[in-house]
Design a protein around this motif. Sequence first.
Motif, mmCIF file in Angstrom:
data_model
loop_
_atom_site.group_PDB
_atom_site.id
_atom_site.type_symbol
_atom_site.label_atom_id
_atom_site.label_comp_id
_atom_site.label_asym_id
_atom_site.label_seq_id
_atom_site.Cartn_x
_atom_site.Cartn_y
_atom_site.Cartn_z
ATOM 1 N N ALA A 186 -13.513 -13.231 71.238
ATOM 2 C CA ALA A 186 -14.815 -13.658 71.742
ATOM 3 C C ALA A 186 -14.649 -14.893 72.603
ATOM 4 C CB ALA A 186 -15.748 -13.946 70.572
ATOM 5 N N GLU B 68 -12.084 -15.734 74.225
ATOM 6 C CA GLU B 68 -11.445 -15.267 75.461
ATOM 7 C C GLU B 68 -12.503 -14.744 76.433
ATOM 8 O OE1 GLU B 68 -7.963 -15.445 77.253
ATOM 9 O OE2 GLU B 68 -8.264 -15.846 75.116
ATOM 10 N N LEU B 69 -13.391 -13.947 75.907
ATOM 11 C CA LEU B 69 -14.429 -13.353 76.740
ATOM 12 C C LEU B 69 -15.363 -14.410 77.303
ATOM 13 C CD1 LEU B 69 -14.056 -10.344 76.676
ATOM 14 C CD2 LEU B 69 -16.341 -10.135 75.748
ATOM 15 N N GLU B 70 -15.691 -15.394 76.472
ATOM 16 C CA GLU B 70 -16.614 -16.433 76.920
ATOM 17 C C GLU B 70 -16.043 -17.226 78.087
ATOM 18 O OE1 GLU B 70 -17.491 -18.904 73.644
ATOM 19 O OE2 GLU B 70 -18.809 -17.452 72.681
ATOM 20 N N MET C 73 -13.502 -16.268 80.180
ATOM 21 C CA MET C 73 -12.671 -15.573 81.159
ATOM 22 C C MET C 73 -13.112 -15.824 82.596
ATOM 23 S SD MET C 73 -13.393 -11.488 80.636
ATOM 24 C CE MET C 73 -12.303 -10.872 81.921
ATOM 25 N N PHE C 74 -14.354 -16.186 82.795
ATOM 26 C CA PHE C 74 -14.777 -16.507 84.153
ATOM 27 C C PHE C 74 -15.082 -17.981 84.329
ATOM 28 C CE2 PHE C 74 -16.309 -12.099 83.487
ATOM 29 C CZ PHE C 74 -15.343 -11.503 84.272
#
Lengths: 300, 300
Positions: free
Chosen positions: A77, A79-81, A83-84
């Motif tokens: 999670a 990582e996803l938060e 990633m941008f």
Amino acid sequence: MSLDLDALRAFVKVAELLSFTRAAEQLGAPKARVSEQVRRLERDVGSVLFTRTTRAVRLTSDGEAFLVRARRLALEADELETMFATSRALRGRVRIDLPVNIACDLVIPRLAELHAEYPGLALQVSTTDRIVDVVREGFDAVVRVGALRDSELTATRIGELTMVNCASPEYVRTHGRPRTPADLDGHVLVHYSAAFGVEAPELEWVEAGRVRSRRLHCIVTVNSADAFRAACIAGLGIAQLPWLGAERHVREGRLVELLPRFRAPPLPVTLLHPHGRSAPRRVRVVLDWLTAVLSPHVTV
Amino acid sequence: MSLDLDALRAFVKVAELLSFTRAAEQLGAPKARVSEQVRRLERDVGSVLFTRTTRAVRLTSDGEAFLVRARRLALEADELETMFATSRALRGRVRIDLPVNIACDLVIPRLAELHAEYPGLALQVSTTDRIVDVVREGFDAVVRVGALRDSELTATRIGELTMVNCASPEYVRTHGRPRTPADLDGHVLVHYSAAFGVEAPELEWVEAGRVRSRRLHCIVTVNSADAFRAACIAGLGIAQLPWLGAERHVREGRLVELLPRFRAPPLPVTLLHPHGRSAPRRVRVVLDWLTAVLSPHVTV
DNA sequence: ACGGACTGTCACGTAGAATCGGACAATGTC
DNA sequence: GACATTGTCCGATTCTACGTGACAGTCCGT
């Protein structure tokens, strides 16, 4: 209705520290919230994760199994938060621990650069020479100088510190300048002992690829790097110092190097962190930065 | 502050269907919510995931990359939510599609058992003989009889249906009882064609391990299994029926089997689902149950 | 044995956020 | 060019997560 990631992170922290209070401290949240979040989590997944006595917290077997997956999920999670997230947008708190002299001489002076690049990062720098408990105190990264024992942490060797034998000009005038270790009769050593333990004061050097040592008399024992150097400058004896901290004083004449061909074995410098190979991005950023900052000052 | 899993699931649905409206329908939520959730998600991760024209939705390249990980995260989260859920506590909606006769004869009569074991499951059973678009209509499981074309779906072969050649007693009295395919001159076939296509009406059989066929005259063509059987019972010709649906009628004298040594090749029965090898638990439960229910009635 | 300190939880008023139904502007299609 | 459909915006409403403070239970040292 759906799993709450904040609650999940709270659970992981509590499970790691086995304490709601400490977890709350590290998360920067009131105890009540952590307690409530974990309660909700338990209700949602339909299982009791902890056995609570008011005095101690233990994972149930369900909790053990849950922890493994929860960790992974929390990590992904994260990582996803991020990633941008551009460097400017990266936010969060990173807690590191450094030896005092490394912190003061190398890291803190350049901290502004890190902040300029990642303004959202809140860095908590703890400087101490004692061995800190990385997971218990919630550090994300720790720099250690010297041999290390912990093995459950991920360790990256950054380099090593060249050690030199130093004394003050005053001391040399009084005691003479030894040319080989055999000349050390009557010399005095400044002794460094982190815990005031019982280690005998010895001078170490490398000769023909072998580490040899010789016991010497000592007048003063210290437990901090600053005091160590200060004692040497004060003429209280020979000290084996990292060149990194001694260089300036040698240049400016407060110290002279002795026995340059009989230096002590270099001390390994290691970067430790508790996250597996894949740490949260905000931590990775700091790890990389620390490596970049320290590398030029430590011979590989 | 933290990633919202519901929003993540909404994003995944929208990305899969490329439509907020259909995603909202399948999620059982108002459009406004899905729109708002995705908007929040984009704000949180700091990137635009979709390019929206009011008429069409497309993933940005960021969205593509995000989708891959988001799917995995959503799946793991689902896993975590249900890992301690007893059968009684398992909840959610599962949408399946079955051929009409399999649904009516085998599945629906036993649906109460499934409900008794998993009272939290809401099953949506669609019965149709046409080929449904599994992902577009959001089915979690589909049972197909016969050859299949889709390849992006996970397919599990459950077994196969024995096919028998049937006709009504009336028909046999009128046209005679053939002993071998060679006796079929002057016989009539009931023709099944799902899409009223152009396939020629043929009778197929297996002989010495080879599939052979013979074209026959036909009076009526139908596109549903029920009508197929009804036509046969009405004496409109020979039909190649699954034994499963024909058995009762043979027992009760409305149909008789012909050419028992020249049966058509058995039809494969396949269970399809769009989730990879690891489906959400509520879906897995239904898949297993369907397999258990259908297996005894299909020879392997 | 017993005070003391610390632990995790509970109570309750509050503030903020998510939600819903409906209306709206934009756009592809016939 | 009219229409149907799409995604979004708007306002009031409902919920629920939060913080503060107090509480009961338990382990520790003496």
